[in-house]
Design an enzyme around this catalytic site. Structure first.
Site, PDB file in Angstrom:
ATOM      1  N   TYR A 134     -15.141 -12.044  -6.820  1.00  0.00           N
ATOM      2  CA  TYR A 134     -14.654 -10.663  -6.853  1.00  0.00           C
ATOM      3  C   TYR A 134     -13.182 -10.671  -7.236  1.00  0.00           C
ATOM      4  O   TYR A 134     -12.398 -11.436  -6.683  1.00  0.00           O
ATOM      5  CB  TYR A 134     -14.826 -10.022  -5.478  1.00  0.00           C
ATOM      6  CG  TYR A 134     -14.348  -8.587  -5.389  1.00  0.00           C
ATOM      7  CD1 TYR A 134     -14.973  -7.574  -6.107  1.00  0.00           C
ATOM      8  CD2 TYR A 134     -13.275  -8.245  -4.560  1.00  0.00           C
ATOM      9  CE1 TYR A 134     -14.537  -6.250  -6.014  1.00  0.00           C
ATOM     10  CE2 TYR A 134     -12.839  -6.932  -4.461  1.00  0.00           C
ATOM     11  CZ  TYR A 134     -13.473  -5.932  -5.197  1.00  0.00           C
ATOM     12  OH  TYR A 134     -13.038  -4.634  -5.097  1.00  0.00           O
ATOM     13  N   ASP A 188      -7.652 -16.600  -9.221  1.00  0.00           N
ATOM     14  CA  ASP A 188      -7.511 -15.459  -8.326  1.00  0.00           C
ATOM     15  C   ASP A 188      -7.310 -15.996  -6.914  1.00  0.00           C
ATOM     16  O   ASP A 188      -8.270 -16.405  -6.251  1.00  0.00           O
ATOM     17  CB  ASP A 188      -8.762 -14.570  -8.412  1.00  0.00           C
ATOM     18  CG  ASP A 188      -8.657 -13.362  -7.471  1.00  0.00           C
ATOM     19  OD1 ASP A 188      -7.750 -13.340  -6.610  1.00  0.00           O
ATOM     20  OD2 ASP A 188      -9.496 -12.457  -7.602  1.00  0.00           O
ATOM     21  N   LYS A 207      -3.249  -9.735  -0.469  1.00  0.00           N
ATOM     22  CA  LYS A 207      -3.525  -9.896   0.969  1.00  0.00           C
ATOM     23  C   LYS A 207      -2.345 -10.511   1.731  1.00  0.00           C
ATOM     24  O   LYS A 207      -1.440  -9.771   2.108  1.00  0.00           O
ATOM     25  CB  LYS A 207      -4.848 -10.633   1.144  1.00  0.00           C
ATOM     26  CG  LYS A 207      -5.987  -9.768   0.551  1.00  0.00           C
ATOM     27  CD  LYS A 207      -7.387 -10.187   0.873  1.00  0.00           C
ATOM     28  CE  LYS A 207      -8.373  -9.119   0.441  1.00  0.00           C
ATOM     29  NZ  LYS A 207      -9.175  -9.424  -0.720  1.00  0.00           N
TER      30      LYS A 207
HETATM   31  C1  LIG Z   1      -9.545  -8.569  -1.969  1.00  0.00           C
HETATM   32  C2  LIG Z   1      -9.638  -9.268  -3.266  1.00  0.00           C
HETATM   33  C3  LIG Z   1      -9.265  -8.671  -4.478  1.00  0.00           C
HETATM   34  C4  LIG Z   1      -8.926  -7.212  -4.570  1.00  0.00           C
HETATM   35  O1  LIG Z   1      -7.800  -6.887  -3.842  1.00  0.00           O
HETATM   36  P1  LIG Z   1      -7.592  -5.334  -3.384  1.00  0.00           P
HETATM   37  O2  LIG Z   1      -6.229  -5.355  -2.805  1.00  0.00           O
HETATM   38  O3  LIG Z   1      -8.684  -5.057  -2.406  1.00  0.00           O
HETATM   39  O4  LIG Z   1      -7.704  -4.504  -4.601  1.00  0.00           O
HETATM   40  C5  LIG Z   1      -9.257  -9.441  -5.606  1.00  0.00           C
HETATM   41  N1  LIG Z   1      -9.609 -10.734  -5.583  1.00  0.00           N
HETATM   42  C6  LIG Z   1      -9.994 -11.340  -4.452  1.00  0.00           C
HETATM   43  C7  LIG Z   1     -10.363 -12.783  -4.469  1.00  0.00           C
HETATM   44  C8  LIG Z   1     -10.043 -10.623  -3.259  1.00  0.00           C
HETATM   45  O5  LIG Z   1     -10.494 -11.219  -2.142  1.00  0.00           O
END
Ligand SMILES: *Cc1c(COP(=O)(O)O)cnc(C)c1O
Length: 428
Positions: free
Chosen positions: A152, A240, A268
């Site tokens: 994701y 990511d 995060k």
């Molecule tokens: C949470 C997450 C996102 C998206 O971040 P948001 O701040 O929720 O838009 C993207 N990549 C990874 C791996 C994530 O866990």
């Protein structure tokens, strides 16, 4: 549940609030997994939180393993963060002009992550994902993107194919409202297999430890293989690290595994619970961004003064001792969960990468999205989730999320979690 809290709105109930919310917010929530659709029941509405614990509006206390999906690595309401945000707020919350703290945070990120020479701050991981793809396309002059099933990268149109987390939970392979043309240049490949990377590929984007299809570590050689395939094709490699960054170690996954991408996404942890994320990479690549280059990217609240204050406060706490402590806590949780289920004859796999812990029902290790779906589709997680909640332990309300022990979780919290697990699994 224990510790009823008289200060948290005596007349509130989760049920009533959820009903009220449903009148004015689609599904009653501002992010789908919070609605409890995949586990059933009514979401708890949080009144306040401190350290490892959250209290709902009914006064129930939970040992919290959600921790805003990893955003609260120090635990909730850490005094250093609270103080930094309060002091920043008193000086104004946003200016539309640069500030010193943005520079300090960018320096702090680049200092810790080897090879990341420049960053740009944004307000969410989604924005970081959207912008990193545009940057890779602008730099290479190519349009194709390869991503991996179950990974994701936020909910921007071009990346809403074969995603994990809420999309996996809802069983949607894709999303309505995304025209086929928006994902036409997105290729979805199976995780842990190095795909063929053609000369038309701008970038390969990957979670170096997948944490949105449960926790699925990269197989040995996978990340190295991606690096080699990208180099051979002249494509950029994007890690990511929105979850792994500053969690699996000071240098994130690239530091831990020794594989250096061209571009990173962070989020995060670096916002300390405020809306802040970043993307960054090699100087030469990042210099395609406006005002230096022709890739446009902007944000009214980017580098927000409160968010940068929180981010700097969090990073100031994350020394080697903190990472060792996090890993010790995560190991106690992972080992304890394994032996608890083992003693009851329930086959589970509990993957762990340093401070990150996952939980899959079934005897076999999970290495890709198909296997994750087979494990998560059994309904066993929902039963466990609800019983744990009744015992005062909050796991994420969906089987595709990781567990996020924080620096505030004590040995007593872990012990209480494990006895709750035993009680939950043996309940009739
Ligand atoms: C949470 C997450 C996102 C998206 O971040 P948001 O701040 O929720 O838009 C993207 N990549 C990874 C791996 C994530 O866990």
């Amino acid at each position: 549940m224990d510790n009823p809290d008289s200060s948290s709105g005596a007349n509130q109930s989760n049920e009533a609030l959820f009903k009220r919310a449903g009148e004015v917010i689609p599904g009653g929530v501002n992010s789908p997994v919070r609605a409890f659709r995949s586990v059933g029941g009514t979401p708890y509405f949080v009144a306040r939180a401190s350290g490892a614990h959250v209290w709902d509006v009914e006064g129930n206390r939970y040992i919290d393993y959600v921790q805003s999906y990893g955003a609260s690595i120090l635990g909730h309401a850490h005094p250093v963060v609270v103080d930094a945000v309060q002091r920043a707020a008193a000086e104004g919350t946003t200016y539309g002009a640069p500030t010193e703290r943005e520079v300090a945070l960018a320096e702090a990120l680049c200092e810790r992550v080897a090879g990341c020479e420049m960053v740009r701050l944004v307000s969410s991981g989604t924005e970081a994902g959207m912008s990193v793809i545009r940057t890779a396309r602008g730099f290479t002059g190519r349009s194709r993107v390869i991503k991996f099933a179950g990974c994701y990268h936020g909910h921007s149109d071009g990346l809403l194919a074969g995603g994990g987390t809420g999309m996996a939970t809802l069983g949607l392979p894709d999303s309505a409202g995304v025209p086929a043309s928006m994902v036409a240049e997105t290729v979805v490949a199976p995780y842990n297999v190095v795909p063929e990377v053609g000369g038309d590929v701008a970038c390969v984007i990957v979670e170096p430890v997948a944490a949105n299809m449960g926790l699925v570590p990269a197989a040995p050689g996978f990340l190295e293989g991606l690096r080699a395939a990208c180099d051979a094709a002249g494509a950029l490699l994007v890690f990511d690290e929105v979850i792994t960054g500053f969690r699996v170690g000071p240098g994130g996954a690239s530091g831990l595994f020794g594989v250096r991408p061209d571009l990173w996404m962070f989020g995060k942890v670096i916002g300390g619970g405020l809306p802040l994320a970043a993307f960054g990479g090699r100087r030469e690549v990042m210099e395609v961004l406006a005002p230096l280059g022709r890739v446009y990217q902007a944000g009214t609240l980017s580098g927000n003064p409160l968010a940068t204050a929180a981010g700097l406060a969090v990073l100031s706490q994350l020394d080697d001792r903190a990472y060792a402590a996090l890993t010790t806590t995560a190991t106690a949780l992972a080992d304890g969960l394994r032996s608890a289920f083992d003693s009851l004859g329930v086959p589970v796999t509990v993957p762990q990468v340093g401070p990150l812990v996952g939980l899959f029902f079934g005897p076999d290790p999970v290495t890709n999205y198909d296997q994750a779906r087979a494990s998560c589709g059994t309904g066993e997680y929902a039963a466990l989730f609800n019983r744990l909640l009744a015992h005062g332990v909050a796991f994420a309300p969906g089987p595709y999320e990781a567990l996020f022990p924080s620096l505030a979780h004590t040995a007593e919290d872990i012990a209480a979690t494990l006895s709750a697990t035993l009680a939950a699994v043996t309940a009739p």
